[in-house]
Design a protein around this motif. Structure first.
Motif, PDB file in Angstrom:
ATOM      1  N   SER A   1       0.816  -1.212   0.000  1.00  0.00           N
ATOM      2  CA  SER A   1       0.000   0.000   0.000  1.00  0.00           C
ATOM      3  C   SER A   1       0.848   1.259   0.000  1.00  0.00           C
TER       4      SER A   1
ATOM      5  N   THR B   1     -12.677   5.480   8.199  1.00  0.00           N
ATOM      6  CA  THR B   1     -13.040   4.106   8.550  1.00  0.00           C
ATOM      7  C   THR B   1     -12.287   3.154   7.645  1.00  0.00           C
ATOM      8  N   ILE B   2     -11.682   2.128   8.229  1.00  0.00           N
ATOM      9  CA  ILE B   2     -11.041   1.099   7.424  1.00  0.00           C
ATOM     10  C   ILE B   2     -11.620  -0.259   7.821  1.00  0.00           C
TER      11      ILE B   2
ATOM     12  N   GLN C   1     -11.981   7.480  -1.140  1.00  0.00           N
ATOM     13  CA  GLN C   1     -11.970   6.095  -0.687  1.00  0.00           C
ATOM     14  C   GLN C   1     -10.840   5.346  -1.388  1.00  0.00           C
TER      15      GLN C   1
ATOM     16  N   TYR D   1     -10.700   1.663   2.784  1.00  0.00           N
ATOM     17  CA  TYR D   1     -10.664   2.862   3.629  1.00  0.00           C
ATOM     18  C   TYR D   1     -11.555   3.916   3.017  1.00  0.00           C
TER      19      TYR D   1
ATOM     20  N   ASP E   1      -9.285  -4.841   1.367  1.00  0.00           N
ATOM     21  CA  ASP E   1      -9.463  -3.903   2.479  1.00  0.00           C
ATOM     22  C   ASP E   1      -9.929  -2.561   1.918  1.00  0.00           C
TER      23      ASP E   1
ATOM     24  N   ARG F   1      -9.359   1.403  -2.016  1.00  0.00           N
ATOM     25  CA  ARG F   1      -9.546  -0.042  -1.918  1.00  0.00           C
ATOM     26  C   ARG F   1      -8.213  -0.717  -2.188  1.00  0.00           C
TER      27      ARG F   1
ATOM     28  N   ARG G   1     -12.794  -3.908  11.868  1.00  0.00           N
ATOM     29  CA  ARG G   1     -12.870  -2.542  11.344  1.00  0.00           C
ATOM     30  C   ARG G   1     -12.408  -1.549  12.410  1.00  0.00           C
TER      31      ARG G   1
ATOM     32  N   PHE H   1      -3.851   8.657   4.815  1.00  0.00           N
ATOM     33  CA  PHE H   1      -5.089   8.650   5.578  1.00  0.00           C
ATOM     34  C   PHE H   1      -4.865   9.620   6.732  1.00  0.00           C
TER      35      PHE H   1
END
Length: 325
Positions: free
Chosen positions: A2, A215-216, A192, A201, A199, A194, A224, A210
């Motif tokens: 990521s 929210t993840i 958002q 976010y 997963d 993905r 979560r 972030f």
């Protein structure tokens, strides 16, 4: 990875500036490939004027090459979407080249292919386009004058191998994707993200991280986190909920529980506790703790409200984005 995906989101694609020049004064060689003639209607007396056109390959003194239709009668290039202009560094443009030949830095629309890495930048009108890199990653959305992602856009990473799951005999390839607002080449504002493993976010971004409320949801584990982020990590106030319904409400620092908090078994029965850098240093007896229960409910309500607001912002931004003609 990521981090690598988020880093690649900030890459700038800047079109090389070219100085203005006169075609007639800078031609080194010219090759004529085909000819065609058209007759244009005149004014009074229905007189006609013959226009002779050919397809030429013209090499300029600065090393650039133009190839496209040419008006032999007026000795000027013809506006044609199939024309090409290749800079001496190997970068190539396909589209209406007349604006480049007249000295404009970049035409209003066309396709640019960068020789160095194979990146293809297709833009439909000023500020909106599509970029495809040699590794398969792509971006479609708005750009600023410097060629950076700016405004609403969607970035899709190159395919990545994901780990095996119980139902698969081999690893599979999937793409990570961000959709939301950009500023100066990086995600900034609501959006958002993905991950390739599923997963998701949804929340605020600052300079590609972030950052703020978000929210993840972890696809494989089913857990979560709803709360505050700081440069990609859980920080300050947050609620972590496990798949079985148990949750932790409290303080965080760099993805670790840090400070006062409370655990719940899913039935609003809490045990107060305190952590220091992920290690529990204090715990009190379980029971009906009104203060913790109220805090837990408030956190959940805040998370739901912020998710709703962010969804509205993303939808509004998507409606405002420029669409292809």
């Amino acid at each position: 990875n990521s981090d690598a995906v988020l880093t690649s989101l900030g890459r700038k694609q800047i079109v090389e500036e070219e100085t203005a020049f006169s075609v007639q004064r800078n031609v080194v060689s010219s090759e004529e490939e085909e000819e065609e003639e058209e007759e244009e209607e005149g004014g009074e007396g229905n007189k006609t004027k013959a226009t002779k056109r050919s397809r030429r390959k013209i090499v300029l003194q600065n090393g650039d090459v133009y190839e496209g239709k040419w008006n032999e009668t007026s000795n000027v290039p013809v506006a044609d979407e199939t024309s090409t202009y290749t800079w001496k560094n190997g970068d190539a443009f396909m589209g209406n080249c007349t604006q480049i030949l007249q000295g404009k830095k970049r035409p209003d629309s066309g396709i640019i292919t960068y020789k160095k890495d194979g990146t293809i930048y297709e833009y439909y009108r000023k500020g909106y386009g599509k970029l495809v890199r040699a590794d398969g990653s792509s971006y479609i959305g708005n750009f600023n004058e410097r060629g950076e992602f700016s405004g609403f856009g969607k970035f899709t990473s190159a395919p990545q191998k994901t780990t095996k799951d119980a139902s698969a005999s081999a690893s599979r390839e999937a793409c990570a994707q961000h959709e939301g607002l950009y500023r100066e080449g990086k995600p900034n504002g609501p959006g958002q993200f993905r991950f390739a493993n599923g997963d998701m976010y949804q929340g605020e971004f600052v300079d590609g991280f972030f950052h703020g409320w978000g929210t993840i949801v972890f696809n494989e584990m089913g857990d979560r986190y709803d709360g505050e982020f700081s440069r990609g990590a859980f920080n300050e106030n947050g609620v972590y909920t496990w798949k079985n319904g148990n949750c932790y409400v409290g303080k965080w620092k760099n993805n670790k529980m840090h400070g006062p908090g409370a655990f719940s078994d899913g039935e609003e029965v809490f045990s107060l506790c305190e952590y220091n850098n992920g290690k529990r240093i204090r715990e009190e007896k379980k029971g009906e703790l009104p203060e913790a229960r109220t805090q837990h409910r408030k956190r959940k309500q805040d998370a739901q409200k912020k998710q709703k607001d962010q969804s509205i912002q993303i939808q509004w931004s998507a409606e405002k984005r420029t669409t292809k003609r």
